[in-house]
Design an enzyme around this catalytic site. Structure first.
Site, PDB file in Angstrom:
ATOM      1  N   ARG A  82     -23.697   9.286 -18.399  1.00 58.07           N
ATOM      2  CA  ARG A  82     -23.643  10.031 -17.137  1.00 58.07           C
ATOM      3  C   ARG A  82     -24.458  11.320 -17.185  1.00 58.07           C
ATOM      4  O   ARG A  82     -24.941  11.777 -16.145  1.00 58.07           O
ATOM      5  CB  ARG A  82     -22.197  10.337 -16.761  1.00 58.07           C
ATOM      6  CG  ARG A  82     -21.495   9.085 -16.298  1.00 58.07           C
ATOM      7  CD  ARG A  82     -20.147   9.355 -15.709  1.00 58.07           C
ATOM      8  NE  ARG A  82     -19.736   8.200 -14.941  1.00 58.07           N
ATOM      9  CZ  ARG A  82     -18.492   7.981 -14.527  1.00 58.07           C
ATOM     10  NH1 ARG A  82     -17.540   8.848 -14.810  1.00 58.07           N
ATOM     11  NH2 ARG A  82     -18.212   6.910 -13.836  1.00 58.07           N
ATOM     12  N   GLY A 142     -14.297   3.713  -7.254  1.00 55.57           N
ATOM     13  CA  GLY A 142     -13.684   3.864  -5.932  1.00 55.57           C
ATOM     14  C   GLY A 142     -14.708   4.141  -4.848  1.00 55.57           C
ATOM     15  O   GLY A 142     -14.615   3.610  -3.739  1.00 55.57           O
ATOM     16  N   LYS A 165      -5.381  -5.930  -8.980  1.00 57.88           N
ATOM     17  CA  LYS A 165      -4.592  -5.944  -7.749  1.00 57.88           C
ATOM     18  C   LYS A 165      -5.398  -6.243  -6.508  1.00 57.88           C
ATOM     19  O   LYS A 165      -6.393  -5.571  -6.236  1.00 57.88           O
ATOM     20  CB  LYS A 165      -3.945  -4.575  -7.554  1.00 57.88           C
ATOM     21  CG  LYS A 165      -2.780  -4.286  -8.464  1.00 57.88           C
ATOM     22  CD  LYS A 165      -2.252  -2.940  -8.083  1.00 57.88           C
ATOM     23  CE  LYS A 165      -0.907  -2.619  -8.691  1.00 57.88           C
ATOM     24  NZ  LYS A 165      -0.557  -1.230  -8.360  1.00 57.88           N
ATOM     25  N   GLY A 193     -15.192   0.450 -12.404  1.00 58.65           N
ATOM     26  CA  GLY A 193     -15.224   1.010 -13.750  1.00 58.65           C
ATOM     27  C   GLY A 193     -15.032  -0.039 -14.826  1.00 58.65           C
ATOM     28  O   GLY A 193     -15.776  -0.073 -15.816  1.00 58.65           O
TER      29      GLY A 193
HETATM   30  P1  ADP Z   1     -12.534  -2.469 -11.728  1.00 59.61           P
HETATM   31  O1  ADP Z   1     -12.267  -1.181 -12.480  1.00 59.61           O
HETATM   32  O2  ADP Z   1     -13.768  -3.158 -12.219  1.00 59.61           O
HETATM   33  O3  ADP Z   1     -12.494  -2.273 -10.245  1.00 59.61           O
HETATM   34  P2  ADP Z   1      -9.751  -3.240 -11.844  1.00 59.61           P
HETATM   35  O4  ADP Z   1      -9.387  -1.851 -12.244  1.00 59.61           O
HETATM   36  O5  ADP Z   1      -9.359  -3.720 -10.505  1.00 59.61           O
HETATM   37  O6  ADP Z   1     -11.319  -3.484 -12.075  1.00 59.61           O
HETATM   38  O7  ADP Z   1      -9.080  -4.278 -12.853  1.00 59.61           O
HETATM   39  C1  ADP Z   1      -9.359  -4.269 -14.232  1.00 59.61           C
HETATM   40  C2  ADP Z   1      -8.166  -4.666 -15.029  1.00 59.61           C
HETATM   41  O8  ADP Z   1      -7.627  -5.909 -14.588  1.00 59.61           O
HETATM   42  C3  ADP Z   1      -8.513  -4.852 -16.480  1.00 59.61           C
HETATM   43  O9  ADP Z   1      -7.836  -3.870 -17.235  1.00 59.61           O
HETATM   44  C4  ADP Z   1      -8.030  -6.243 -16.818  1.00 59.61           C
HETATM   45  O10 ADP Z   1      -7.389  -6.330 -18.074  1.00 59.61           O
HETATM   46  C5  ADP Z   1      -7.055  -6.542 -15.717  1.00 59.61           C
HETATM   47  N1  ADP Z   1      -6.873  -7.978 -15.493  1.00 59.61           N
HETATM   48  C6  ADP Z   1      -7.801  -8.865 -15.084  1.00 59.61           C
HETATM   49  N2  ADP Z   1      -7.269 -10.114 -15.034  1.00 59.61           N
HETATM   50  C7  ADP Z   1      -5.986 -10.008 -15.428  1.00 59.61           C
HETATM   51  C8  ADP Z   1      -4.908 -10.943 -15.582  1.00 59.61           C
HETATM   52  N3  ADP Z   1      -5.077 -12.235 -15.334  1.00 59.61           N
HETATM   53  N4  ADP Z   1      -3.703 -10.462 -15.981  1.00 59.61           N
HETATM   54  C9  ADP Z   1      -3.547  -9.156 -16.226  1.00 59.61           C
HETATM   55  N5  ADP Z   1      -4.507  -8.232 -16.107  1.00 59.61           N
HETATM   56  C10 ADP Z   1      -5.719  -8.645 -15.715  1.00 59.61           C
HETATM   57 MG    MG Z   2     -10.425  -0.166 -12.854  1.00 56.43          MG
END
Ligand code: ADP
Ligand code: MG
Length: 371
Positions: free
Chosen positions: A39, A348, A176, A325
């Protein structure tokens, strides 16, 4: 989004001027040491642009989540040391969030920030979705512009909303669906198909009546997923869900299942069949946006699905954009971050810009006196 956002040349002659640059120096730290200076290096093009034209540069950023009061572990000192090596002579203010006025957008804090400053540049895309003092305050009075990093983020993400090449595929995962509902709804308007993995696939699978065992899912989102599936069907858009799942059985042993999980099983990754099918969709696309890992990739037993999708992102001829992230961390873990067209620096912020087409930080720049 309406109205032009001023860019660096709109600052006019910056020779001899003091320019405040809001950077995103929220670097990963471990025990007081910076573990990745990406960064800081990412801010250099904007800083160099200003220095080459005779400006003196004052940078400012937040680091971590201090609660409006100085906390030694969030001191900018390690960043200051690294910045001095990369760009000698550039100033760096102390952590903006050491002052409660930053998150409260307090005018008195803004006044202190802009004291002695002639112009403002926002290059902190990751903070542009927050109406914090350092983001929305300075453009009220100072000639302002977006920096080169922010400009690229806006161009890429707005092009996905406004002029994507088709087929346009969104690959969504992560934990989620409720976190990402807004962006899913917005993407549904512009994509040709949606590919869903990660824990969020279980809420969709539950909506379709499949067994999901004890996998992570959101019972209060089942109806929403059912509606999204129906809307997609009536719009002639495909929502691809995993046809096989890797996880653990009721005794905790790693196993591969079909689409329905038995009682007591937990799904932690998409299976190899799904990963191959998702890759085919990515290979056939002309634009792909990926957010959210396909599984719990931090655990090597459950990284394969995310790795296969990341490899397809690297291999496809499509224009590829990754936001989020954890998705960016997964790409970096597989050393594929240089193989996609754009990795957004804002988790975000990238989702909010895709969803709403605007951000508080951009709105503020559009209203700057020089805009
Ligand atoms: P990003 O930061 O890319 O937007 P998120 O924060 O929404 O992604 O989600 C990332 C997290 O989701 C990771 O820590 C990963 O371990 C978790 N994850 C993905 N698939 C599963 C699953 N099937 N069960 C539990 N956790 C999961
Ligand atoms: Mg995340």
């Amino acid at each position: 989004m309406s109205g032009r956002i001023p860019t660096l040349p709109d600052l006019g002659d910056v020779r001899g001027k003091r320019v405040l640059v809001r950077t995103d120096f929220n670097v990963p730290m471990d025990g007081g040491a910076i573990t990745d200076d990406f960064r800081i290096r990412a801010a250099l093009p904007t800083i160099q642009w200003l220095l080459e034209r005779g400006a003196s540069v004052v940078t400012a950023s937040h680091l971590g989540r201090p609660k409006g009061t100085p906390e030694p572990k969030y001191s900018m000192e390690p960043v200051r040391v690294r910045l001095a090596e990369l760009a000698p002579g550039v100033e760096l203010l102390e952590n903006l969030r050491f002052d409660p006025g930053e998150e409260a957008n307090d005018p008195a804090f803004v006044a202190r920030l802009v004291d002695g400053i002639d112009a403002y540049v926002d290059d902190a895309f990751g903070a542009c979705h927050r109406a914090h003092a350092s983001i929305v305050g300075p453009p009220k009075t100072l000639p302002s512009a977006m920096g080169l990093l922010l400009q690229r983020e806006v161009e890429v993400l707005m092009s996905l909303r406004e002029s994507p090449r088709h087929p346009f595929v969104a690959v969504l995962g992560g934990s989620k669906i409720s976190d990402k509902l807004g962006v899913v709804e917005a993407l549904m308007q512009v994509v040709d198909s949606l590919v869903v993995g990660g824990a969020m696939c279980f809420t969709f699978l539950a909506a379709k009546g499949y067994g999901i065992g004890d996998s992570l899912f959101e019972p209060d989102q089942v109806d929403t997923c059912r509606r999204l599936l129906a809307d997609a069907a009536s719009a002639g858009k495909a929502i691809y869900l995993p046809e096989d799942i890797v996880g653990v059985d009721a005794r905790g042993a790693v196993a591969t299942f079909g689409r329905s999980l038995p009682a007591g099983a937990k799904g932690f990754d998409i299976g190899p069949g799904s990963a191959a099918a998702f890759s085919d969709v990515i290979m056939d696309a002309r634009t792909v946006f990926w957010n959210g890992p396909m599984g719990m990739f931090e655990d090597p037993r459950f990284e394969a699905g995310t790795r296969t999708v990341a490899q397809a992102m690297a291999d496809t001829k499509a224009f590829t954009v990754v936001g989020g992230g954890d998705s960016a961390a997964a790409l970096a873990q597989f050393r594929l971050d240089d193989e996609v067209d754009h990795v957004s620096t804002g988790g975000g912020a990238s989702l909010e810009l895709l969803e709403l087409g605007d951000l508080p930080g951009l709105e503020a720049l559009r209203k700057a006196p020089n805009a």
